[in-house]
Design a protein around this motif. Structure first.
Motif, PDB file in Angstrom:
ATOM      1  N   ASN A 110      -0.581  11.350  14.426  1.00 13.20           N
ATOM      2  CA  ASN A 110      -1.432  11.887  15.492  1.00 13.20           C
ATOM      3  C   ASN A 110      -2.896  11.960  15.096  1.00 13.20           C
ATOM      4  OD1 ASN A 110       0.664  12.202  17.280  1.00 13.20           O
ATOM      5  ND2 ASN A 110       1.110  14.289  16.638  1.00 13.20           N
ATOM      6  N   GLU A 111      -3.169  12.309  13.858  1.00 14.62           N
ATOM      7  CA  GLU A 111      -4.561  12.514  13.454  1.00 14.62           C
ATOM      8  C   GLU A 111      -5.372  11.233  13.541  1.00 14.62           C
ATOM      9  OE1 GLU A 111      -7.028  14.351   9.661  1.00 14.62           O
ATOM     10  OE2 GLU A 111      -4.859  14.529   9.754  1.00 14.62           O
ATOM     11  N   TRP A 112      -4.745  10.097  13.265  1.00 12.37           N
ATOM     12  CA  TRP A 112      -5.451   8.817  13.276  1.00 12.37           C
ATOM     13  C   TRP A 112      -5.070   7.943  14.452  1.00 12.37           C
ATOM     14  CZ3 TRP A 112      -3.676  10.959   8.704  1.00 12.37           C
ATOM     15  CH2 TRP A 112      -4.669  11.331   7.816  1.00 12.37           C
ATOM     16  N   ARG A 113      -4.045   8.318  15.219  1.00 13.60           N
ATOM     17  CA  ARG A 113      -3.544   7.564  16.369  1.00 13.60           C
ATOM     18  C   ARG A 113      -3.199   6.126  15.989  1.00 13.60           C
ATOM     19  NH1 ARG A 113      -7.073   8.067  21.479  1.00 13.60           N
ATOM     20  NH2 ARG A 113      -5.344   6.860  22.264  1.00 13.60           N
ATOM     21  N   MET A 114      -2.559   5.978  14.824  1.00 19.49           N
ATOM     22  CA  MET A 114      -2.105   4.673  14.357  1.00 19.49           C
ATOM     23  C   MET A 114      -0.642   4.761  13.959  1.00 19.49           C
ATOM     24  SD  MET A 114      -4.911   2.896  12.000  1.00 19.49           S
ATOM     25  CE  MET A 114      -6.323   3.915  11.759  1.00 19.49           C
ATOM     26  N   CYS A 115       0.045   3.619  14.112  1.00 22.64           N
ATOM     27  CA  CYS A 115       1.424   3.586  13.655  1.00 22.64           C
ATOM     28  C   CYS A 115       1.436   3.553  12.131  1.00 22.64           C
ATOM     29  CB  CYS A 115       2.173   2.390  14.247  1.00 22.64           C
ATOM     30  SG  CYS A 115       1.561   0.797  13.742  1.00 22.64           S
ATOM     31  N   ARG A 116       2.574   3.816  11.548  1.00 21.24           N
ATOM     32  CA  ARG A 116       2.655   3.977  10.095  1.00 21.24           C
ATOM     33  C   ARG A 116       2.255   2.713   9.353  1.00 21.24           C
ATOM     34  NH1 ARG A 116       7.596   1.701   8.905  1.00 21.24           N
ATOM     35  NH2 ARG A 116       8.928   1.423  10.715  1.00 21.24           N
ATOM     36  N   PHE A 117       2.581   1.552   9.902  1.00 22.71           N
ATOM     37  CA  PHE A 117       2.260   0.300   9.218  1.00 22.71           C
ATOM     38  C   PHE A 117       0.751   0.034   9.250  1.00 22.71           C
ATOM     39  CE2 PHE A 117       1.872  -4.363   9.114  1.00 22.71           C
ATOM     40  CZ  PHE A 117       2.365  -4.561   7.841  1.00 22.71           C
ATOM     41  N   GLN A 118       0.138   0.209  10.405  1.00 22.20           N
ATOM     42  CA  GLN A 118      -1.313   0.009  10.504  1.00 22.20           C
ATOM     43  C   GLN A 118      -2.064   1.061   9.689  1.00 22.20           C
ATOM     44  OE1 GLN A 118      -3.003  -2.524  11.860  1.00 22.20           O
ATOM     45  NE2 GLN A 118      -1.014  -3.455  12.287  1.00 22.20           N
ATOM     46  N   PHE A 119      -1.512   2.288   9.659  1.00 20.89           N
ATOM     47  CA  PHE A 119      -2.121   3.334   8.840  1.00 20.89           C
ATOM     48  C   PHE A 119      -2.131   2.919   7.377  1.00 20.89           C
ATOM     49  CE2 PHE A 119      -1.559   7.040   6.103  1.00 20.89           C
ATOM     50  CZ  PHE A 119      -2.681   7.768   6.433  1.00 20.89           C
ATOM     51  N   ARG A 120      -1.014   2.373   6.920  1.00 20.66           N
ATOM     52  CA  ARG A 120      -0.915   1.941   5.521  1.00 20.66           C
ATOM     53  C   ARG A 120      -1.915   0.829   5.225  1.00 20.66           C
ATOM     54  NH1 ARG A 120       1.811  -1.830   2.389  1.00 20.66           N
ATOM     55  NH2 ARG A 120       2.474  -1.046   0.362  1.00 20.66           N
ATOM     56  N   LEU A 121      -2.006  -0.158   6.119  1.00 20.40           N
ATOM     57  CA  LEU A 121      -2.939  -1.264   5.907  1.00 20.40           C
ATOM     58  C   LEU A 121      -4.398  -0.779   5.865  1.00 20.40           C
ATOM     59  CD1 LEU A 121      -1.487  -4.074   8.192  1.00 20.40           C
ATOM     60  CD2 LEU A 121      -1.344  -3.879   5.703  1.00 20.40           C
ATOM     61  N   HIS A 122      -4.766   0.066   6.804  1.00 19.52           N
ATOM     62  CA  HIS A 122      -6.137   0.578   6.844  1.00 19.52           C
ATOM     63  C   HIS A 122      -6.437   1.478   5.650  1.00 19.52           C
ATOM     64  CE1 HIS A 122      -6.014  -0.924  10.967  1.00 19.52           C
ATOM     65  NE2 HIS A 122      -7.330  -0.873  10.949  1.00 19.52           N
ATOM     66  N   ALA A 123      -5.444   2.254   5.217  1.00 21.23           N
ATOM     67  CA  ALA A 123      -5.654   3.141   4.073  1.00 21.23           C
ATOM     68  C   ALA A 123      -5.834   2.324   2.795  1.00 21.23           C
ATOM     69  CB  ALA A 123      -4.478   4.096   3.928  1.00 21.23           C
ATOM     70  N   LEU A 124      -5.049   1.276   2.624  1.00 21.14           N
ATOM     71  CA  LEU A 124      -5.181   0.453   1.428  1.00 21.14           C
ATOM     72  C   LEU A 124      -6.499  -0.324   1.407  1.00 21.14           C
ATOM     73  CD1 LEU A 124      -1.549  -0.908   1.020  1.00 21.14           C
ATOM     74  CD2 LEU A 124      -2.684   0.861  -0.319  1.00 21.14           C
ATOM     75  N   ASN A 125      -7.008  -0.670   2.589  1.00 22.87           N
ATOM     76  CA  ASN A 125      -8.301  -1.351   2.669  1.00 22.87           C
ATOM     77  C   ASN A 125      -9.473  -0.398   2.491  1.00 22.87           C
ATOM     78  OD1 ASN A 125      -7.166  -3.840   3.085  1.00 22.87           O
ATOM     79  ND2 ASN A 125      -7.272  -3.706   5.317  1.00 22.87           N
ATOM     80  N   GLY A 126      -9.203   0.913   2.545  1.00 20.52           N
ATOM     81  CA  GLY A 126     -10.259   1.896   2.398  1.00 20.52           C
ATOM     82  C   GLY A 126     -11.005   2.190   3.695  1.00 20.52           C
TER      83      GLY A 126
END
Length: 99
Positions: free
Chosen positions: A73-89
């Protein structure tokens, strides 16, 4: 953009636009001190408001892919996209855990 994301954006705007009107109709229909005829008219007016203007009709969707499950909810992203964006910084304050 995917059509589901656009539909979600449209529904969220409808909720914001109709929020005051729905609140007034809801108050009038639930007020037991009013006449039953006025309460019934308020209930009918509440029923005539668009279905997408109801806050319970909004489903959380990923803003990147439109996916409807596994949403943070905090980022309004699914878990997979959250992981990709988090790893990219791309997400500030999110680091990969290591212990």
């Amino acid at each position: 953009m995917r059509s589901r994301v656009l539909r979600d954006i449209k529904a969220r705007k409808a909720v914001v636009n109709k929020e005051l009107e729905r609140t007034i109709w809801r108050y009038l229909s639930r007020n037991t001190t009013m006449e039953p005829q006025i309460r019934m008219q308020a209930q009918l007016a509440l029923n005539r408001t668009p279905r997408e203007a109801s806050p319970s009709a909004i489903k959380n969707r990923c803003i990147v892919t439109g996916r409807g499950r596994g949403i943070f909810n905090e980022w309004r992203m699914c878990r997979f996209q959250f992981r990709l964006h988090a790893l990219n910084g791309d997400l500030p304050g999110v680091d990969k855990a290591s212990w």
